[in-house]
Design an enzyme around this catalytic site. Structure first.
Site, PDB file in Angstrom:
ATOM      1  N   ASP A  69      -5.967 -34.144 -13.085  1.00 53.41           N
ATOM      2  CA  ASP A  69      -7.031 -34.946 -12.918  1.00 53.41           C
ATOM      3  C   ASP A  69      -7.688 -35.174 -14.508  1.00 53.41           C
ATOM      4  O   ASP A  69      -7.349 -34.096 -15.439  1.00 53.41           O
ATOM      5  CB  ASP A  69      -8.177 -33.862 -12.356  1.00 53.41           C
ATOM      6  CG  ASP A  69      -9.431 -34.633 -11.934  1.00 53.41           C
ATOM      7  OD1 ASP A  69     -10.051 -35.253 -12.948  1.00 53.41           O
ATOM      8  OD2 ASP A  69      -9.819 -34.722 -10.840  1.00 53.41           O
ATOM      9  N   SER A 134     -15.036 -40.106  -4.971  1.00 56.36           N
ATOM     10  CA  SER A 134     -15.479 -41.200  -6.172  1.00 56.36           C
ATOM     11  C   SER A 134     -14.186 -42.239  -6.002  1.00 56.36           C
ATOM     12  O   SER A 134     -14.291 -43.461  -6.428  1.00 56.36           O
ATOM     13  CB  SER A 134     -15.541 -40.540  -7.464  1.00 56.36           C
ATOM     14  OG  SER A 134     -14.331 -39.956  -7.816  1.00 56.36           O
ATOM     15  N   HIS A 139      -7.704 -37.609  -1.054  1.00 54.67           N
ATOM     16  CA  HIS A 139      -7.106 -37.084  -2.198  1.00 54.67           C
ATOM     17  C   HIS A 139      -7.380 -35.537  -2.106  1.00 54.67           C
ATOM     18  O   HIS A 139      -8.477 -35.277  -1.776  1.00 54.67           O
ATOM     19  CB  HIS A 139      -7.051 -37.739  -3.410  1.00 54.67           C
ATOM     20  CG  HIS A 139      -8.404 -37.784  -4.060  1.00 54.67           C
ATOM     21  ND1 HIS A 139      -9.332 -38.831  -3.460  1.00 54.67           N
ATOM     22  CD2 HIS A 139      -9.353 -37.028  -4.998  1.00 54.67           C
ATOM     23  CE1 HIS A 139     -10.582 -38.563  -3.930  1.00 54.67           C
ATOM     24  NE2 HIS A 139     -10.592 -37.922  -4.831  1.00 54.67           N
TER      25      HIS A 139
END
Length: 153
Positions: A69, A134, A139
């Site tokens: 990330d 977002s 995911h």
């Protein structure tokens, strides 16, 4: 009297923390109506899968991609995405069961690869605006490398 005072202070503290928590949720970057209405093939994840945007890959096979990330919330924070676009867990259909199973299996395999299987980790799937999703592409966040707290948020 002391018990009532302690109870009142506890409730006040809980309310204060709830207000701080909900303010933080509303301010998370990227959680916008525009992002949540974006077509799956226009999302950042589609561009990563197509190789248009680089990522720090951890794992890849024919059905999933795992990468670090860019805004980690713990010492280890990896995303696992299916290569088949599914807009979110709420948009999953009967025919997506195999993809969803592969996503969870891959998350477990990647967590072990990262050494998180010894002390534990958290898997998170966000859904919709209130869930802080977002990117409109399902995911799984693998979060670990430190003691996590409960409740999350």
């Amino acid at each position: 009297f002391m018990l009532r005072l302690r109870t009142a202070l506890t409730h006040r503290c809980l309310l204060s923390n709830l207000v701080k928590f909900t303010r933080g949720m509303a301010e998370k970057p990227g959680v916008t109506a525009a992002n949540l209405s974006q077509a799956a093939n226009d999302t950042i994840f589609a561009k990563i899968i197509r190789g248009e945007i680089p990522c720090k890959r951890v794992f890849e096979d024919e059905g999933a991609l795992a990468f670090h990330d860019v805004n980690p919330q713990a010492p280890v924070h990896v995303l696992v995405i299916p290569k088949k676009p599914i807009e979110g867990i709420g948009a999953a259909k009967e025919e997506d069961k195999e993809t969803l199973g592969h996503l969870m299996f891959t998350a477990s395999k990647v967590a072990a690869q990262l050494g998180l299987d010894t002390d534990g980790y958290r898997l998170v799937i966000n859904e919709g605006k209130h869930g802080q999703q977002s990117v409109r592409w399902i995911h799984v966040h693998i979060i670990g490398g430190r003691q996590l707290t409960w409740p999350p948020g």
